[in-house]
Design a protein around this motif. Structure first.
Motif, PDB file in Angstrom:
ATOM      1  N   TYR A 141      -9.696  -6.246  -3.506  1.00  0.00           N
ATOM      2  CA  TYR A 141      -8.934  -5.369  -4.327  1.00  0.00           C
ATOM      3  C   TYR A 141      -8.099  -4.673  -3.839  1.00  0.00           C
ATOM      4  O   TYR A 141      -7.907  -4.209  -2.700  1.00  0.00           O
ATOM      5  CB  TYR A 141     -10.163  -4.139  -4.435  1.00  0.00           C
ATOM      6  N   SER A 142      -6.887  -5.044  -4.467  1.00  0.00           N
ATOM      7  CA  SER A 142      -5.528  -4.295  -4.165  1.00  0.00           C
ATOM      8  C   SER A 142      -5.007  -3.502  -5.431  1.00  0.00           C
ATOM      9  O   SER A 142      -5.190  -4.129  -6.250  1.00  0.00           O
ATOM     10  CB  SER A 142      -4.454  -5.116  -3.447  1.00  0.00           C
ATOM     11  N   LEU A 143      -4.360  -2.449  -5.037  1.00  0.00           N
ATOM     12  CA  LEU A 143      -3.528  -1.646  -6.174  1.00  0.00           C
ATOM     13  C   LEU A 143      -2.337  -1.769  -6.105  1.00  0.00           C
ATOM     14  O   LEU A 143      -1.386  -1.747  -5.104  1.00  0.00           O
ATOM     15  CB  LEU A 143      -4.193  -0.197  -6.068  1.00  0.00           C
ATOM     16  N   PRO A 144      -1.744  -1.871  -7.426  1.00  0.00           N
ATOM     17  CA  PRO A 144      -0.282  -1.992  -7.550  1.00  0.00           C
ATOM     18  C   PRO A 144       0.632  -0.955  -7.155  1.00  0.00           C
ATOM     19  O   PRO A 144       0.050   0.318  -7.342  1.00  0.00           O
ATOM     20  CB  PRO A 144      -0.044  -2.630  -9.077  1.00  0.00           C
ATOM     21  N   LEU A 145       1.683  -0.983  -6.550  1.00  0.00           N
ATOM     22  CA  LEU A 145       2.313   0.228  -6.419  1.00  0.00           C
ATOM     23  C   LEU A 145       3.622   0.242  -7.218  1.00  0.00           C
ATOM     24  O   LEU A 145       4.329  -0.849  -7.733  1.00  0.00           O
ATOM     25  CB  LEU A 145       2.976   0.389  -4.593  1.00  0.00           C
ATOM     26  N   GLY A 146       4.301   1.389  -7.485  1.00  0.00           N
ATOM     27  CA  GLY A 146       5.306   1.388  -8.349  1.00  0.00           C
ATOM     28  C   GLY A 146       5.072   1.468  -9.928  1.00  0.00           C
ATOM     29  O   GLY A 146       6.365   1.152 -10.585  1.00  0.00           O
ATOM     30  N   LEU A 147       4.185   1.250 -10.276  1.00  0.00           N
ATOM     31  CA  LEU A 147       4.051   1.276 -11.735  1.00  0.00           C
ATOM     32  C   LEU A 147       4.480   2.739 -12.279  1.00  0.00           C
ATOM     33  O   LEU A 147       4.361   3.720 -11.733  1.00  0.00           O
ATOM     34  CB  LEU A 147       2.694   1.231 -12.297  1.00  0.00           C
ATOM     35  N   LEU A 148       5.060   2.571 -13.637  1.00  0.00           N
ATOM     36  CA  LEU A 148       5.517   3.747 -14.311  1.00  0.00           C
ATOM     37  C   LEU A 148       4.602   4.580 -14.678  1.00  0.00           C
ATOM     38  O   LEU A 148       3.411   4.361 -14.847  1.00  0.00           O
ATOM     39  CB  LEU A 148       6.472   3.134 -15.180  1.00  0.00           C
ATOM     40  N   GLU A 189      -2.879   6.694  -7.341  1.00  0.00           N
ATOM     41  CA  GLU A 189      -2.988   7.633  -6.345  1.00  0.00           C
ATOM     42  C   GLU A 189      -4.530   7.982  -5.831  1.00  0.00           C
ATOM     43  O   GLU A 189      -5.011   8.043  -4.792  1.00  0.00           O
ATOM     44  CB  GLU A 189      -2.256   8.873  -6.267  1.00  0.00           C
ATOM     45  N   ALA A 190      -5.188   8.244  -6.798  1.00  0.00           N
ATOM     46  CA  ALA A 190      -6.460   8.663  -6.901  1.00  0.00           C
ATOM     47  C   ALA A 190      -7.245   7.470  -6.553  1.00  0.00           C
ATOM     48  O   ALA A 190      -8.389   7.306  -5.536  1.00  0.00           O
ATOM     49  CB  ALA A 190      -7.210   8.932  -8.427  1.00  0.00           C
ATOM     50  N   LEU A 191      -7.190   6.231  -7.058  1.00  0.00           N
ATOM     51  CA  LEU A 191      -8.140   4.839  -6.740  1.00  0.00           C
ATOM     52  C   LEU A 191      -7.680   4.505  -5.116  1.00  0.00           C
ATOM     53  O   LEU A 191      -8.660   4.025  -4.462  1.00  0.00           O
ATOM     54  CB  LEU A 191      -7.775   3.885  -7.512  1.00  0.00           C
ATOM     55  N   CYS A 192      -6.419   4.776  -4.732  1.00  0.00           N
ATOM     56  CA  CYS A 192      -6.096   4.318  -3.532  1.00  0.00           C
ATOM     57  C   CYS A 192      -6.784   5.448  -2.447  1.00  0.00           C
ATOM     58  O   CYS A 192      -7.454   4.944  -1.267  1.00  0.00           O
ATOM     59  CB  CYS A 192      -4.684   4.477  -3.326  1.00  0.00           C
ATOM     60  N   SER A 193      -6.905   6.485  -2.857  1.00  0.00           N
ATOM     61  CA  SER A 193      -7.562   7.579  -1.891  1.00  0.00           C
ATOM     62  C   SER A 193      -9.196   7.269  -1.818  1.00  0.00           C
ATOM     63  O   SER A 193      -9.650   7.481  -0.964  1.00  0.00           O
ATOM     64  CB  SER A 193      -7.291   9.087  -2.451  1.00  0.00           C
ATOM     65  N   GLY A 194      -9.515   6.869  -3.098  1.00  0.00           N
ATOM     66  CA  GLY A 194     -11.054   6.703  -3.158  1.00  0.00           C
ATOM     67  C   GLY A 194     -11.501   5.569  -2.410  1.00  0.00           C
ATOM     68  O   GLY A 194     -12.450   5.583  -1.534  1.00  0.00           O
ATOM     69  N   LEU A 195     -10.413   4.649  -2.504  1.00  0.00           N
ATOM     70  CA  LEU A 195     -10.697   3.188  -1.712  1.00  0.00           C
ATOM     71  C   LEU A 195     -10.765   3.484  -0.313  1.00  0.00           C
ATOM     72  O   LEU A 195     -11.394   2.799   0.588  1.00  0.00           O
ATOM     73  CB  LEU A 195      -9.739   2.261  -2.021  1.00  0.00           C
ATOM     74  N   ALA A 196      -9.922   4.550   0.018  1.00  0.00           N
ATOM     75  CA  ALA A 196      -9.655   4.565   1.582  1.00  0.00           C
ATOM     76  C   ALA A 196     -11.041   5.254   2.200  1.00  0.00           C
ATOM     77  O   ALA A 196     -11.346   5.123   3.491  1.00  0.00           O
ATOM     78  CB  ALA A 196      -8.537   5.591   2.137  1.00  0.00           C
ATOM     79  N   PRO A 204     -12.326   8.422 -10.904  1.00  0.00           N
ATOM     80  CA  PRO A 204     -11.288   9.280 -10.761  1.00  0.00           C
ATOM     81  C   PRO A 204     -11.057  10.459 -11.789  1.00  0.00           C
ATOM     82  O   PRO A 204     -11.791  10.075 -13.048  1.00  0.00           O
ATOM     83  CB  PRO A 204      -9.834   8.613 -11.290  1.00  0.00           C
ATOM     84  N   THR A 205     -10.892  11.397 -11.571  1.00  0.00           N
ATOM     85  CA  THR A 205     -10.972  12.746 -12.781  1.00  0.00           C
ATOM     86  C   THR A 205      -9.830  13.599 -12.586  1.00  0.00           C
ATOM     87  O   THR A 205      -9.396  13.925 -11.549  1.00  0.00           O
ATOM     88  CB  THR A 205     -12.367  13.309 -12.566  1.00  0.00           C
TER      89      THR A 205
END
Length: 201
Positions: free
Chosen positions: A167-174, A66-73, A7-8
């Motif tokens: 690998y799963s990414l948490p949703l809703g972090l501040l 958001e970046a990691l989710c998009s990269g993972l997809a 991510p950048t």
């Protein structure tokens, strides 16, 4: 296959150095994915110089998750390796990061984050790394870990890899930027699923 996700945002000079190092690995990634914001012109110009050796995924929403989710997809790898845009991985980084996955009980692997202050490396050595105390305090020390590879509770997001299936990414972090502790949350899910997390200095 191994997918490297970076991510950048707004650090094209750092990203250039990072990509040069990632693309010069002894064991290269099967794909290198850079996730950037669609309004980040400097990054777009930098990536144009790398041609087809890098996949650029553009996002409109801020935040590391958001970046990691998009990269993972976009990723095709069975192993997902992650690093930050301001890192310069050593030539054996990916080879060492992927080696423990030959053990089917290993779900995530990470290494030392070598921290530089100007021209000096932060010194020190700690045996306790990536651990929760019995009373709930997180002890990081990923930048000071020394000794042999061992099981830990969590890794640092700038130097880690996960089995894609875990690998799963948490949703809703501040937060809108790094969204602190997203790496810890991903590791806790690996542990919940009964897989080991290995830290190798």
């Amino acid at each position: 296959p191994v997918s490297v996700i970076i991510p950048t945002y707004g650090r094209p000079r750092d990203l250039k150095r990072c990509l040069e190092a990632v693309l010069s690995q002894c064991r290269t990634g099967d794909e290198v994915i850079v996730v950037s914001r669609d309004d980040d012109r400097g990054t777009a110009e930098t990536l144009a110089n790398f041609g087809d050796s890098v996949v650029n995924v553009r996002v409109t929403e801020p935040g590391q998750i958001e970046a990691l989710c998009s990269g993972l997809a976009q990723a095709v790898g069975d192993v997902i390796a992650i690093t930050d845009d301001d890192t310069i991985p050593r030539t054996d980084w990916l080879e060492l990061l992927c080696a423990p996955f030959v053990d089917p009980t290993v779900g995530a692997v990470g290494g030392r984050d070598v921290v530089h202050h100007d021209n000096e490396i932060e010194g020190g050595a700690e045996n306790i790394v990536g651990t929760f105390t019995w009373y709930g305090v997180a002890i990081g020390n990923h930048h000071l870990g020394a000794g042999i590879a061992r099981d830990v509770d969590f890794l640092k997001g700038c130097n880690c890899a996960f089995r894609r299936s875990l690998y799963s990414l948490p949703l809703g972090l501040l937060g809108n930027g790094a969204q602190r502790a997203n790496d810890m949350a991903s590791c806790l899910e690996v542990r919940r699923l009964g897989q080991r997390i290995v830290y190798d200095p």
